[in-house]
Design an enzyme around this catalytic site. Sequence first.
Site, PDB file in Angstrom:
ATOM      1  N   LYS A 192     -56.926  -1.749  20.112  1.00  0.00           N
ATOM      2  CA  LYS A 192     -57.591  -2.922  20.452  1.00  0.00           C
ATOM      3  C   LYS A 192     -57.574  -3.905  19.543  1.00  0.00           C
ATOM      4  O   LYS A 192     -57.996  -3.773  18.125  1.00  0.00           O
ATOM      5  CB  LYS A 192     -59.274  -2.294  20.540  1.00  0.00           C
ATOM      6  CG  LYS A 192     -60.081  -3.379  20.961  1.00  0.00           C
ATOM      7  CD  LYS A 192     -61.577  -3.582  20.457  1.00  0.00           C
ATOM      8  CE  LYS A 192     -61.630  -4.324  19.342  1.00  0.00           C
ATOM      9  NZ  LYS A 192     -61.537  -5.781  19.259  1.00  0.00           N
ATOM     10  N   GLY A 245     -59.717  -3.519   8.905  1.00  0.00           N
ATOM     11  CA  GLY A 245     -60.956  -4.629   8.905  1.00  0.00           C
ATOM     12  C   GLY A 245     -61.633  -4.513   8.001  1.00  0.00           C
ATOM     13  O   GLY A 245     -61.632  -4.044   6.816  1.00  0.00           O
ATOM     14  N   SER A 246     -63.170  -4.899   8.198  1.00  0.00           N
ATOM     15  CA  SER A 246     -63.917  -4.944   7.110  1.00  0.00           C
ATOM     16  C   SER A 246     -64.537  -3.924   6.885  1.00  0.00           C
ATOM     17  O   SER A 246     -64.712  -2.735   7.527  1.00  0.00           O
ATOM     18  CB  SER A 246     -65.268  -5.958   7.595  1.00  0.00           C
ATOM     19  OG  SER A 246     -65.889  -5.594   8.848  1.00  0.00           O
ATOM     20  N   VAL A 249     -67.679  -2.483   9.159  1.00  0.00           N
ATOM     21  CA  VAL A 249     -67.464  -1.801  10.401  1.00  0.00           C
ATOM     22  C   VAL A 249     -66.751  -0.469  10.205  1.00  0.00           C
ATOM     23  O   VAL A 249     -66.678   0.584  10.645  1.00  0.00           O
ATOM     24  CB  VAL A 249     -66.482  -2.916  11.211  1.00  0.00           C
ATOM     25  CG1 VAL A 249     -66.029  -2.125  12.391  1.00  0.00           C
ATOM     26  CG2 VAL A 249     -67.345  -3.852  11.652  1.00  0.00           C
ATOM     27  N   GLY A 250     -65.813  -0.479   9.173  1.00  0.00           N
ATOM     28  CA  GLY A 250     -65.244   0.659   8.555  1.00  0.00           C
ATOM     29  C   GLY A 250     -66.049   2.040   8.340  1.00  0.00           C
ATOM     30  O   GLY A 250     -65.779   2.912   8.953  1.00  0.00           O
ATOM     31  N   GLU A 267     -57.967   0.791   6.434  1.00  0.00           N
ATOM     32  CA  GLU A 267     -57.577  -0.224   5.708  1.00  0.00           C
ATOM     33  C   GLU A 267     -58.603  -1.396   5.411  1.00  0.00           C
ATOM     34  O   GLU A 267     -58.839  -1.971   6.639  1.00  0.00           O
ATOM     35  CB  GLU A 267     -56.325  -0.811   5.881  1.00  0.00           C
ATOM     36  CG  GLU A 267     -55.115   0.178   6.243  1.00  0.00           C
ATOM     37  CD  GLU A 267     -54.636   0.550   4.987  1.00  0.00           C
ATOM     38  OE1 GLU A 267     -54.609  -0.281   4.030  1.00  0.00           O
ATOM     39  OE2 GLU A 267     -53.729   1.475   4.717  1.00  0.00           O
TER      40      GLU A 267
HETATM   41  P1  NAD Z   1     -63.777  -6.842  11.509  1.00  0.00           P
HETATM   42  O1  NAD Z   1     -64.292  -5.667  10.771  1.00  0.00           O
HETATM   43  O2  NAD Z   1     -65.020  -7.858  11.742  1.00  0.00           O
HETATM   44  O3  NAD Z   1     -62.963  -6.470  12.811  1.00  0.00           O
HETATM   45  C1  NAD Z   1     -61.760  -5.788  12.810  1.00  0.00           C
HETATM   46  C2  NAD Z   1     -61.416  -5.164  14.303  1.00  0.00           C
HETATM   47  O4  NAD Z   1     -62.607  -4.287  14.289  1.00  0.00           O
HETATM   48  C3  NAD Z   1     -61.770  -6.187  15.310  1.00  0.00           C
HETATM   49  O5  NAD Z   1     -60.613  -5.912  16.071  1.00  0.00           O
HETATM   50  C4  NAD Z   1     -62.898  -5.847  15.843  1.00  0.00           C
HETATM   51  O6  NAD Z   1     -63.240  -6.454  17.338  1.00  0.00           O
HETATM   52  C5  NAD Z   1     -63.332  -4.482  15.631  1.00  0.00           C
HETATM   53  N1  NAD Z   1     -64.664  -3.995  15.576  1.00  0.00           N
HETATM   54  C6  NAD Z   1     -65.858  -4.717  15.012  1.00  0.00           C
HETATM   55  N2  NAD Z   1     -66.874  -4.165  15.132  1.00  0.00           N
HETATM   56  C7  NAD Z   1     -66.547  -2.871  15.749  1.00  0.00           C
HETATM   57  C8  NAD Z   1     -67.053  -1.693  15.925  1.00  0.00           C
HETATM   58  N3  NAD Z   1     -68.481  -1.681  15.685  1.00  0.00           N
HETATM   59  N4  NAD Z   1     -66.470  -0.560  16.389  1.00  0.00           N
HETATM   60  C9  NAD Z   1     -65.065  -0.642  16.752  1.00  0.00           C
HETATM   61  N5  NAD Z   1     -64.486  -1.789  16.383  1.00  0.00           N
HETATM   62  C10 NAD Z   1     -65.039  -2.873  15.945  1.00  0.00           C
HETATM   63  O7  NAD Z   1     -62.769  -7.515  10.417  1.00  0.00           O
HETATM   64  P2  NAD Z   1     -62.184  -9.017  10.655  1.00  0.00           P
HETATM   65  O8  NAD Z   1     -63.005 -10.030  10.414  1.00  0.00           O
HETATM   66  O9  NAD Z   1     -61.244  -9.082  11.999  1.00  0.00           O
HETATM   67  O10 NAD Z   1     -61.046  -8.933   9.555  1.00  0.00           O
HETATM   68  C11 NAD Z   1     -61.264  -9.166   8.277  1.00  0.00           C
HETATM   69  C12 NAD Z   1     -61.340  -7.928   7.486  1.00  0.00           C
HETATM   70  O11 NAD Z   1     -60.230  -7.082   7.484  1.00  0.00           O
HETATM   71  C13 NAD Z   1     -61.354  -8.355   5.742  1.00  0.00           C
HETATM   72  O12 NAD Z   1     -62.397  -7.475   5.270  1.00  0.00           O
HETATM   73  C14 NAD Z   1     -59.959  -7.976   5.357  1.00  0.00           C
HETATM   74  O13 NAD Z   1     -59.999  -7.605   4.080  1.00  0.00           O
HETATM   75  C15 NAD Z   1     -59.690  -6.834   6.082  1.00  0.00           C
HETATM   76  N6  NAD Z   1     -58.332  -6.367   6.218  1.00  0.00           N
HETATM   77  C16 NAD Z   1     -57.820  -5.398   5.481  1.00  0.00           C
HETATM   78  C17 NAD Z   1     -56.510  -5.269   5.639  1.00  0.00           C
HETATM   79  C18 NAD Z   1     -55.813  -3.702   4.683  1.00  0.00           C
HETATM   80  O14 NAD Z   1     -54.742  -3.771   5.019  1.00  0.00           O
HETATM   81  N7  NAD Z   1     -56.565  -3.322   3.815  1.00  0.00           N
HETATM   82  C19 NAD Z   1     -55.533  -6.220   6.217  1.00  0.00           C
HETATM   83  C20 NAD Z   1     -56.037  -7.191   6.751  1.00  0.00           C
HETATM   84  C21 NAD Z   1     -57.573  -7.566   6.849  1.00  0.00           C
END
Ligand code: NAD
Length: 496
Positions: A192, A245-246, A249-250, A267
């Site tokens: 996804k 991701g963030s 959410v993580g 991550e």
């Molecule tokens: P986000 O957490 O908003 O979304 C990431 C993904 O999760 C998207 O596909 C989103 O649709 C999905 N998502 C959102 N809510 C969800 C839920 N409740 N359940 C399941 N899936 C859900 O993050 P973003 O704005 O897309 O990305 C930015 C973040 O990602 C920043 O915090 C950045 O530091 C992090 N990031 C980390 C790494 C790493 O390797 N550590 C790499 C790139 C980005």
Amino acid sequence: MTAISVLNKLATATLPPARLFVNGSWIEGSAEPIPHIHPATGERVFNTPVADVSTVDEAVTAARAAFDDGPWPRMVGRERARVVRRIAELIRHDADNLNTLLSLDNSTPSSFVGFYQMGAEYPADVFDSYAGWIDKVTGETYPQWDPSQPVTYSTYEPVGVAAVITPWNAPMSLFAQKVAPALAAGCTVVAKPSELSPLVSLRLAELIAEADIPPGTFNLVTGPGDPVGTALVGDARVDKVSFTGSRTVGAGIASAVGARIGRVSLELGGKSPALIFPDADVGMAVGIAAGNAFLGLSGQVCVCQSRILAHRDVYEEVVNAITGFAAAATFGDPFDPGVTAAPMISPQHRDRVLDRIEAALRDGARLAVGGGRPEGGPATGNFVAPTVLVDVDNSTTVAREEIFGPVLCVIPFDDEDEAVRLANDNPYGLAAAVYTKDMGRAIRLSRALRAGNVGVNCWTLQPHIPFGGVKQSGIGRENGRPGILEYLDMKTTFLG
Ligand code: NAD
């Protein structure tokens, strides 16, 4: 103010289907598509298909059946390796098109896709690298204390159905860092990608399909985190969730998956420190740190060295160099080779970044440069000027929390101990950097810094080198051997 458009590039690109890939077929989205609005121009460049909960259910059903009864987990390793390697070849062959789609997705400047980790060469190498691991992840034999049981050994088995959820900022690289090891391990996958960068992921799904992967082995559903991501994460037939991701959410995903003792790797974000000592090559340090924060994705990178800790002896020099570097950022059409910096991914995110800057000023930081929209930039787009905040207190929100934009905080320190204390006094632990010519100090500090990665006078991301965070930056590792172990369970067999 100039008007810009990416529609001419859109017309020449090979676009992926605006559909979902489930059980070997492209199917229509079941919910209303989301217009994909280009972040630099405000133009609609795609209609992102949206799955509903029943399509997610279909995708998981397909992946479950393909794992329980299909050929993929049972295939002889060298045959599976051939398919994974074929995916790498197809990515390499489509590299120019994928790079165009990336700039249509999130406005990565085309002048930057030549950087190894930004463009299509990197994901191709990740698939190649994991094709090579398939016959190299081996178990062990153990001495037995009981003579009636002469041999005990361990083997690795795929964990099962893997859900991989990726963000929008590096949608090709992060997709590869999860999908390649999952497939190499023998797992089946439901991917996804972010609803904010659908194009490259859909195109990668097309290439995976072209590599003749058995139906149900790889599935892709697009749409918002809620309900598409939540339905996927909440499905008990999913054995493993790998999320980038963030942090917020993580944390929710870790709770949901943890409640059923599912496997999870995360991550997440960072607030990475760059420690600059008086003996450092200040120009080089600033080139790396400010280059990451102000150019390319404009600081929308997890490993952005967003906290600059500068020794007092070089503090003024560092502030001046970073402030001067801000002029290297140029804004506009990502396909213009003279453009070096991306806009924020959405108007909402731009407003969040600007709010964080204002809050920092209220908390006592001083603005050295930037702080708003770039002067003389394009009439459209979510651009934010490179921003340098000086005399920042390490305990304030701007120094503690990820901003994910072109904002650097500069904080002075007096000695090594104070530098380490400031660096470690943060909830995140992703990627620290040390700039010094003293290798003794570099090794000492690498041990003392609580971070998953420490760069000494450099930074890199390569398919065979493990990457990940400690503390609230995540759980688990991607790339190299640890990356494939995330998708394998160990079994111990006692032969009696
Ligand atoms: P986000 O957490 O908003 O979304 C990431 C993904 O999760 C998207 O596909 C989103 O649709 C999905 N998502 C959102 N809510 C969800 C839920 N409740 N359940 C399941 N899936 C859900 O993050 P973003 O704005 O897309 O990305 C930015 C973040 O990602 C920043 O915090 C950045 O530091 C992090 N990031 C980390 C790494 C790493 O390797 N550590 C790499 C790139 C980005």
